[in-house]
Design a protein around this motif. Sequence first.
Motif, PDB file in Angstrom:
ATOM      1  N   ASN A 174       0.829  -1.212   0.175  1.00  0.00           N
ATOM      2  CA  ASN A 174      -0.059   0.020  -0.091  1.00  0.00           C
ATOM      3  C   ASN A 174       0.637   1.388   0.080  1.00  0.00           C
ATOM      4  N   THR A 175       0.062   2.303  -0.162  1.00  0.00           N
ATOM      5  CA  THR A 175       1.134   3.524  -0.308  1.00  0.00           C
ATOM      6  C   THR A 175       2.033   4.094   0.902  1.00  0.00           C
ATOM      7  N   LEU A 176       1.650   3.718   1.983  1.00  0.00           N
ATOM      8  CA  LEU A 176       2.164   4.097   3.571  1.00  0.00           C
ATOM      9  C   LEU A 176       3.319   2.988   3.300  1.00  0.00           C
ATOM     10  N   GLU A 177       3.018   1.621   3.114  1.00  0.00           N
ATOM     11  CA  GLU A 177       4.014   0.749   3.091  1.00  0.00           C
ATOM     12  C   GLU A 177       5.441   1.078   2.110  1.00  0.00           C
ATOM     13  N   GLY A 178       4.872   1.679   0.678  1.00  0.00           N
ATOM     14  CA  GLY A 178       5.696   1.705  -0.194  1.00  0.00           C
ATOM     15  C   GLY A 178       6.788   3.072   0.188  1.00  0.00           C
ATOM     16  N   GLU A 179       6.118   4.014   0.812  1.00  0.00           N
ATOM     17  CA  GLU A 179       6.784   5.212   1.316  1.00  0.00           C
ATOM     18  C   GLU A 179       7.767   4.751   2.348  1.00  0.00           C
ATOM     19  N   ALA A 180       7.501   4.009   3.157  1.00  0.00           N
ATOM     20  CA  ALA A 180       8.440   3.466   4.370  1.00  0.00           C
ATOM     21  C   ALA A 180       9.239   2.633   3.728  1.00  0.00           C
ATOM     22  N   MET A 181       9.155   1.889   2.786  1.00  0.00           N
ATOM     23  CA  MET A 181      10.240   0.904   2.156  1.00  0.00           C
ATOM     24  C   MET A 181      11.168   1.847   1.631  1.00  0.00           C
ATOM     25  N   ALA A 182      10.693   2.994   0.777  1.00  0.00           N
ATOM     26  CA  ALA A 182      11.698   3.966   0.107  1.00  0.00           C
ATOM     27  C   ALA A 182      12.655   4.633   1.186  1.00  0.00           C
ATOM     28  N   ILE A 183      12.048   4.909   2.499  1.00  0.00           N
ATOM     29  CA  ILE A 183      13.109   5.735   3.298  1.00  0.00           C
ATOM     30  C   ILE A 183      13.928   4.354   3.829  1.00  0.00           C
ATOM     31  N   LYS A 184      13.574   3.412   4.128  1.00  0.00           N
ATOM     32  CA  LYS A 184      14.330   2.266   4.566  1.00  0.00           C
ATOM     33  C   LYS A 184      15.355   1.692   3.779  1.00  0.00           C
ATOM     34  N   GLU A 185      15.079   1.669   2.407  1.00  0.00           N
ATOM     35  CA  GLU A 185      16.060   1.538   1.549  1.00  0.00           C
ATOM     36  C   GLU A 185      17.305   2.362   1.470  1.00  0.00           C
ATOM     37  N   ALA A 186      16.852   3.824   1.275  1.00  0.00           N
ATOM     38  CA  ALA A 186      17.702   4.807   1.222  1.00  0.00           C
ATOM     39  C   ALA A 186      18.665   4.812   2.618  1.00  0.00           C
ATOM     40  N   MET A 187      18.121   4.721   3.951  1.00  0.00           N
ATOM     41  CA  MET A 187      18.850   4.427   5.127  1.00  0.00           C
ATOM     42  C   MET A 187      19.961   3.418   4.892  1.00  0.00           C
ATOM     43  N   ASP A 188      19.448   2.228   4.497  1.00  0.00           N
ATOM     44  CA  ASP A 188      20.273   1.110   4.294  1.00  0.00           C
ATOM     45  C   ASP A 188      21.289   1.565   3.462  1.00  0.00           C
ATOM     46  N   GLU A 189      21.140   2.049   2.191  1.00  0.00           N
ATOM     47  CA  GLU A 189      22.205   2.349   1.306  1.00  0.00           C
ATOM     48  C   GLU A 189      23.131   3.699   1.895  1.00  0.00           C
ATOM     49  N   MET A 190      22.800   4.377   2.824  1.00  0.00           N
ATOM     50  CA  MET A 190      23.643   5.252   3.431  1.00  0.00           C
ATOM     51  C   MET A 190      24.604   4.866   4.408  1.00  0.00           C
ATOM     52  N   VAL A 191      23.914   3.838   4.966  1.00  0.00           N
ATOM     53  CA  VAL A 191      24.728   3.094   6.071  1.00  0.00           C
ATOM     54  C   VAL A 191      25.829   2.227   5.360  1.00  0.00           C
ATOM     55  N   GLN A 192      25.289   1.497   4.446  1.00  0.00           N
ATOM     56  CA  GLN A 192      26.316   0.904   3.628  1.00  0.00           C
ATOM     57  C   GLN A 192      27.416   1.886   3.152  1.00  0.00           C
ATOM     58  N   ARG A 193      27.089   2.842   2.488  1.00  0.00           N
ATOM     59  CA  ARG A 193      28.250   3.596   2.055  1.00  0.00           C
ATOM     60  C   ARG A 193      28.937   4.459   3.002  1.00  0.00           C
ATOM     61  N   GLY A 194      28.813   4.498   4.318  1.00  0.00           N
ATOM     62  CA  GLY A 194      29.426   4.923   5.294  1.00  0.00           C
ATOM     63  C   GLY A 194      28.997   6.477   5.710  1.00  0.00           C
ATOM     64  N   PHE A 195      27.997   7.049   5.257  1.00  0.00           N
ATOM     65  CA  PHE A 195      27.410   8.218   5.545  1.00  0.00           C
ATOM     66  C   PHE A 195      27.082   8.176   6.948  1.00  0.00           C
ATOM     67  N   SER A 196      27.335   9.227   7.856  1.00  0.00           N
ATOM     68  CA  SER A 196      26.902   9.156   9.235  1.00  0.00           C
ATOM     69  C   SER A 196      26.170  10.412   9.719  1.00  0.00           C
ATOM     70  N   HIS A 197      25.977  11.397   8.924  1.00  0.00           N
ATOM     71  CA  HIS A 197      25.236  12.497   9.275  1.00  0.00           C
ATOM     72  C   HIS A 197      24.341  12.872   8.162  1.00  0.00           C
ATOM     73  N   VAL A 198      22.896  12.295   8.305  1.00  0.00           N
ATOM     74  CA  VAL A 198      22.118  12.264   7.178  1.00  0.00           C
ATOM     75  C   VAL A 198      20.862  12.720   7.487  1.00  0.00           C
ATOM     76  N   ILE A 199      20.105  13.703   6.826  1.00  0.00           N
ATOM     77  CA  ILE A 199      18.700  13.999   7.119  1.00  0.00           C
ATOM     78  C   ILE A 199      17.952  13.642   6.023  1.00  0.00           C
ATOM     79  N   PHE A 200      17.180  12.606   6.333  1.00  0.00           N
ATOM     80  CA  PHE A 200      16.254  12.152   5.240  1.00  0.00           C
ATOM     81  C   PHE A 200      14.773  12.881   5.263  1.00  0.00           C
ATOM     82  N   GLU A 201      14.380  13.099   3.945  1.00  0.00           N
ATOM     83  CA  GLU A 201      13.187  13.912   3.765  1.00  0.00           C
ATOM     84  C   GLU A 201      12.430  13.345   2.836  1.00  0.00           C
ATOM     85  N   SER A 202      11.091  13.038   3.289  1.00  0.00           N
ATOM     86  CA  SER A 202      10.060  12.477   2.668  1.00  0.00           C
ATOM     87  C   SER A 202       8.816  13.352   2.426  1.00  0.00           C
TER      88      SER A 202
END
Length: 193
Positions: free
Chosen positions: A88-116
């Motif tokens: 559903n829409t909420l799950e999709g938006e949350a999944m997008a944030i989760k994947e972006a966070m995982d990518e930032m962690v994997q790439r070593g970013f430590s100070h990130v502001i996520f905007e949705s």
Amino acid sequence: MATLLWCIWQNRNNNVWNDTKINAQQEQQLQTDRAVMQWQQPRFGYVKCNVDASFYDTEGAIGWGWCVRDHRGRFVIAGTNIMHSRLNTLEGEAMAIKEAMDEMVQRGFSHVIFESDSKIVVDAITSSHRGISDFSLLISSIKSVLVLNPNFEVKFVKRQTNMTAHSLARVAYSMPSRCIFELIPQMVDLQGL
């Protein structure tokens, strides 16, 4: 000085062509409103990751995109992905944030502001409510990433300031799978966003 002259010119044109006058207080409010609807640079030492999801009901697919820029507004990296699943829409938006966070962690970013631009999802992430739905489990997963990364923040922004991520999410459907862009993708315009 240029802004003042532009305001005078615009007010004159509105008066001549639209028969409307704007006083200084109204003009100041208009400028404040315009600033809120433009992408804002993160504070020094942080990067900003704008995230969005898009949905194709006929195909049962969800695409998402994210774009990272530094404190000067310069492009750093972006990504897209597509999932063939009926979220559903909420799950999709949350999944997008989760994947972006995982990518930032994997790439070593430590100070990130996520905007949705999904206020409900951002509010769910910042609330203390817990549940057992698929959406609640995604939110719990995001909260776990935030606990492990104390310099990660999640914020709500209006759609107008999130158009780069929105464009990337829509383009995900034309990509064969997950894509990472280390140069500004041609389909994305960072100017004025």
